[in-house]
Every structure is written in structure tokens, then in C-alpha cells.
Design a protein around this motif. Sequence first.
Motif, PDB file in Angstrom:
ATOM      1  N   PHE A 133      -8.474 -73.563  -0.963  1.00 16.32           N
ATOM      2  CA  PHE A 133      -8.920 -74.919  -0.725  1.00 16.32           C
ATOM      3  C   PHE A 133      -9.770 -75.375  -1.899  1.00 16.32           C
TER       4      PHE A 133
ATOM      5  N   GLU B  50     -12.421 -77.274  -2.167  1.00 18.66           N
ATOM      6  CA  GLU B  50     -13.508 -77.939  -1.456  1.00 18.66           C
ATOM      7  C   GLU B  50     -14.585 -78.402  -2.432  1.00 18.66           C
TER       8      GLU B  50
ATOM      9  N   GLY C  54     -11.985 -81.706   1.220  1.00 19.88           N
ATOM     10  CA  GLY C  54     -11.005 -80.767   0.701  1.00 19.88           C
ATOM     11  C   GLY C  54     -10.794 -79.516   1.516  1.00 19.88           C
ATOM     12  N   LYS C  55     -11.537 -79.323   2.624  1.00 17.77           N
ATOM     13  CA  LYS C  55     -11.383 -78.090   3.380  1.00 17.77           C
ATOM     14  C   LYS C  55     -10.652 -78.298   4.708  1.00 17.77           C
TER      15      LYS C  55
ATOM     16  N   ARG D  83      -6.399 -81.480   6.229  1.00 20.40           N
ATOM     17  CA  ARG D  83      -5.616 -81.620   4.996  1.00 20.40           C
ATOM     18  C   ARG D  83      -4.326 -82.403   5.193  1.00 20.40           C
TER      19      ARG D  83
ATOM     20  N   THR E  45     -11.450 -89.788   8.410  1.00 19.17           N
ATOM     21  CA  THR E  45     -10.161 -89.584   7.766  1.00 19.17           C
ATOM     22  C   THR E  45      -9.498 -90.918   7.473  1.00 19.17           C
TER      23      THR E  45
END
Length: 63
Positions: free
Chosen positions: A6, A8, A25-26, A29, A47
Motif C-alpha cells: 500500500f 499510504e 492510500g490504505k 481502495r 470517499t
Amino acid sequence: MKNLMFDEKIMELELAGRTLKVSTGKISRQSSGAIVIQYGDTVVLSTANRNFNFVHSCPPNLN
């Protein structure tokens, strides 16, 4: 088996005596973009999604 890493990114700073932590980024996805914001005991996941196959259609002219 391929090891997926990842990418992150984490930013932390002290604000009014508490830690403000912003990471991306973790998790989540599958979304076009996702960010986790933590301030003290409060955690928010935000999101954004995009439809790459969107076809714009205009409403009918009602004149």
C-alpha cells in the motif's frame, strides 16, 4: 503470491492539544479517492467515486 504494498501517505500535526491525523492510500481502495481523518477520538472516512463510462444525456426540450 504477489505481495501487494500500500502506498499510504500520513500527515500528523498537533492542533489545540490533540493530534490531527490525515491518511490516504490504505483502505477503501475500490474508490477513486479515499481519506481517513482522525482528530482525538473522532474518525471520519470520506470517499469519492467516479463513473468512467458516464454518458451525458440532456433532458428533452419541453417548449
